[in-house]
Design an enzyme around this catalytic site. Structure first.
Site, short mmCIF file in Angstrom:
data_model
loop_
_atom_site.label_atom_id
_atom_site.label_comp_id
_atom_site.label_asym_id
_atom_site.label_seq_id
_atom_site.Cartn_x
_atom_site.Cartn_y
_atom_site.Cartn_z
N ASP A 219 -3.65 -15.36 4.45
CA ASP A 219 -2.86 -15.38 5.68
C ASP A 219 -3.51 -16.14 6.85
O ASP A 219 -4.72 -15.99 7.08
CB ASP A 219 -2.64 -13.96 6.22
CG ASP A 219 -2.21 -12.98 5.18
OD1 ASP A 219 -1.95 -13.39 4.03
OD2 ASP A 219 -2.15 -11.78 5.50
N GLU A 409 4.44 -5.98 5.32
CA GLU A 409 3.26 -6.78 5.69
C GLU A 409 3.54 -7.82 6.78
O GLU A 409 4.61 -8.42 6.84
CB GLU A 409 2.65 -7.50 4.47
CG GLU A 409 2.13 -6.56 3.41
CD GLU A 409 1.30 -7.27 2.33
OE1 GLU A 409 1.60 -8.43 2.01
OE2 GLU A 409 0.33 -6.66 1.84
C1 FRU Z 1 -0.73 -10.35 3.23
C2 FRU Z 1 -1.89 -9.38 3.18
C3 FRU Z 1 -1.97 -8.59 4.46
C4 FRU Z 1 -3.41 -8.22 4.52
C5 FRU Z 1 -4.08 -9.43 3.97
C6 FRU Z 1 -5.31 -9.14 3.17
O1 FRU Z 1 -0.92 -11.43 2.41
O2 FRU Z 1 -1.78 -8.54 2.07
O3 FRU Z 1 -1.10 -7.49 4.50
O4 FRU Z 1 -3.83 -7.94 5.82
O5 FRU Z 1 -3.13 -10.06 3.14
O6 FRU Z 1 -5.94 -10.31 2.77
#
Ligand code: FRU
Length: 679
Positions: A219, A409
């Site tokens: 992300d 998310e």
């Molecule tokens: C989304 C996610 C988020 C989390 C991050 C962990 O892709 O699962 O919810 O904070 O990636 O890398």
């Protein structure tokens, strides 16, 4: 097949076709196979330039056999010799012109390296005295494979020109191994051993999409503008190519397009590994972290307790870190966490300043166990929610509401003008899959009046976040292109291209419009506008010219009687059918209706890249960003978008295929892009 007969026959034919040019007619036996018929026009292996005319000083009097004095190492040429205009370094100019030959095969394949000056450090093909094709190097001494499709000039007389008319930096050109062939070159030719790839130029390295220099990325996080730069933090595993050890990587950019990676910003600690979150500029010093004259930057992130040995047994919680040097070094707040677990796996706080209530607002993903529903493991199923919290100082948070819809998310919430009218705004809430709702936010909770609406029709768009505190209320979104594959590369995963967001009313309601940021023009290297025959006939309409591996391409057509229209782009068919008004690409469907000229936005580039095409009325319009491993398709000015990762077949084709009736009219703009990684 009887190879000996066909060999003899093709040798005989080639001798007739190429008078005056080194006609080494061959059928190369490579690895036991016989390759397609081709004629080597020249390989620059002789003691001089043979029948080529030499003007100026830049090419010297004979082919070069390697780097010339003061030149960086040259690789990729074939055999011993190649044409180099570095005699007299960048300052010298000159031209090599081939004898005339007949275009008896469809493709001219060759190797090219050196400067990128359109029309000035280039290889040209002239037919009847006019330049019909031109290609430049890529500011790289390495000679790469290039192909011109010359099918439309079959039987005509042609010459090749190797031109150096540029005296500035990269004012030289390298070229070699000109071959007329029945097939387009499939890179790589058998070449001299290539030199180690220059920085960020590996075969599958995106050239204008962000990747970590090495290892895993997911992300985007902490998007902010500070110290005159855009900051992109990102989920990163500094230790491997797979997800894990979550750490905040960090990169900065002057223009959202060219990125420079710095040191990781947030490292795992006893509260957990560093999951997603955001950064704000604390202008009023509400948290009291400011130590110098500039406001502190404050990161609000999830510490993922239990994801490391150090944090074993800890829940997920929300924490703070701050920076007093414009985001380059960070201190964790000693009072962490600032928001303890409220549900299951709470994460991804995206904090912004809400001026009307003079409070910070945090949309947060919270999994809420729902005892009424059982999951597969017999435990209560989790309901995915977006919950809202507010705070005066970023340290103490109060729960104010829970959105009624399901969000999983990385929630994002922004306010945008509708149809460019800043006195009429709407809020947009999205989750990690990009689906969004349009509605109202009162500082405490979000209420939707439309949605969820699909935000991206491709398979590779996830966890997008926005720069939402930019001047002029500009809101720029960037997503992670989740799930691309990059075999044998030092890095894994790439970001999408940044997009300006706006809201536009339509017959279906208010819709989110996404459009590549205009700063993409900082990378433009060449532009080619083409009108197809009007009407465009049924069948395959091939488009010539070298097909670069990075393109910002616009294609527009008025369907007329055509039942199906297909753009074949580097081996990927983009198929549209009139009956459904849909575009099919790489197994996915994107709505692509015939639209009035008023729908969607167009880019606005200065000369020589513009002026933009004024959209035709009742046309279908696609803008396609093509990078080495991705395609992003913006339909009708960005009203529908599809993000795709793919590994191209090395087939540099471009064609418009029309079926079922003629196309009223069609046109194309091809802009090639330079690498964003080169200074
Ligand atoms: C989304 C996610 C988020 C989390 C991050 C962990 O892709 O699962 O919810 O904070 O990636 O890398």
């Amino acid at each position: 097949m009887d190879n000996s007969n066909s060999n003899r026959e093709s040798r005989r034919r080639r001798r007739i076709r190429c008078p005056g040019i080194l006609a080494l007619g061959i059928l190369i036996a490579a690895g036991g196979r016989v390759s397609a018929a081709e004629d080597i026009l020249t390989d620059f292996e002789g003691p001089d330039f043979g029948g080529w005319t030499v003007t100026g000083d830049a090419f010297g009097t004979a082919p070069a056999t390697g780097a010339l004095p003061d030149q960086a190492p040259v690789g990729g040429f074939r055999g011993r010799g190649f044409a180099s205009s570095f005699h007299g370094r960048d300052k010298a100019t000159g031209r090599l012109t081939s004898p005339e030959f007949t275009l008896n095969r469809r493709y001219l394949n060759f190797l090219i390296g050196g400067g990128e000056e359109v029309g000035a450090t280039c290889v040209n093909v002239l037919v009847e005295g006019a330049v019909v094709r031109s290609a430049t190097g890529r500011e790289d001494e390495f000679l790469n494979t290039a192909t011109f499709d010359l099918g439309e000039f079959a039987g005509k007389k042609a010459r090749i020109e190797i031109v150096d008319a540029f005296t500035g930096s990269w004012g030289h050109i390298n070229a070699d191994h000109f071959v007329l062939s029945d097939t387009a070159a499939v890179p790589p030719f058998v070449q001299n051993p290539p030199p180690p790839p220059p920085f960020h130029d590996e075969a599958l390295r995106p050239q204008f999409h962000f990747t970590a220099h090495s290892n895993w990325l997911n992300d985007p996080n902490g998007l902010i503008r500070a110290g005159g730069e855009y900051h992109l933090f990102f989920q990163h595993n500094p230790q491997g190519r797979e997800w894990g050890n979550m750490t905040w990587g960090h990169a900065t950019s002057p223009d959202l397009v060219r990125w420079k990676e710095g040191d990781p910003a947030l490292l795992p600690d006893r509260h957990g590994t560093m999951f997603s979150g955001s950064v704000v500029v604390d202008t009023a010093n509400t948290a009291g972290f400011q130590s110098g004259k500039d406001p502190a930057l404050v990161a609000i992130y999830t510490a993922a307790g239990g994801t490391s040995r150090e944090s074993e047994g800890q829940p997920f919680s929300q924490c703070l870190a701050y920076s007093n040097d414009q985001g380059h070094t960070w201190t964790k707040f000693e009072g962490n966490p600032v928001l303890k677990a409220v549900g299951d796996g709470d994460r991804d706080p995206k904090v912004f300043w809400h001026a009307p209530s003079a409070l910070w607002v945090m949309p947060l993903y919270v999994g809420v166990p729902d005892p009424a529903r059982k999951g597969r493991d017999g435990k209560p199923a989790v309901r995915n929610t977006c919950q809202f919290f507010t705070s005066p100082d970023l340290k103490s948070w109060t729960h104010t509401g829970t959105f009624a819809g399901e969000v999983y998310e990385c929630p994002g919430l922004v306010e945008l003008p509708v149809d460019g009218n800043s006195s009429r705004t709407r809020w947009v809430l999205w989750g990690a899959d990009g689906a969004y709702w349009v509605g109202v936010f009162d500082g405490r909770n979000f209420v939707a009046d439309a949605g969820p609406v699909t935000g991206d029709y491709g398979p590779h768009f996830y966890a997008a976040q926005a720069w939402d505190a930019l001047p002029d209320r500009r809101v720029v979104l960037i997503g992670w292109m989740r799930g691309g594959v990059y075999p044998d590369m030092p890095f894994n995963q790439q970001m999408g291209f940044p997009m300006d967001l706006s809201l536009q009313s339509s017959t279906q309601g208010i819709r989110l419009v996404k459009w590549p940021v205009p700063e993409i023009r900082n990378l433009f290297a060449s532009v080619l506008r083409e009108d197809l025959p009007r009407p465009t006939p049924v069948g395959t309409n091939r488009l010539g010219g070298a097909i670069a591996d990075t393109l910002d391409l616009e294609f527009e057509f008025q369907p007329g009687d055509a039942r199906e229209v297909r753009l074949d782009l580097r081996g990927v068919p983009l198929g549209w059918d009139a009956a459904s008004g849909n575009l099919r690409v790489l197994g996915k469907t994107i709505p692509s209706p015939v639209a009035p000229g008023s729908v969607g936005r167009r880019s606005d580039f200065p000369a020589p890249w513009g002026p933009d095409l004024v959209p035709w009325d009742r046309s279908v319009r696609w803008r396609i960003l093509v990078d080495r491993t991705s395609l992003e398709i913006f339909v009708n000015g960005g009203t529908a978008v599809g993000s795709f990762c793919w590994i191209p077949r090395e087939e540099p084709s471009l064609a418009v295929v029309v079926e079922g009736g003629t196309l009223a009219r069609a046109r194309l703009v091809r802009r090639t892009l330079k690498s964003a990684w080169r200074p």
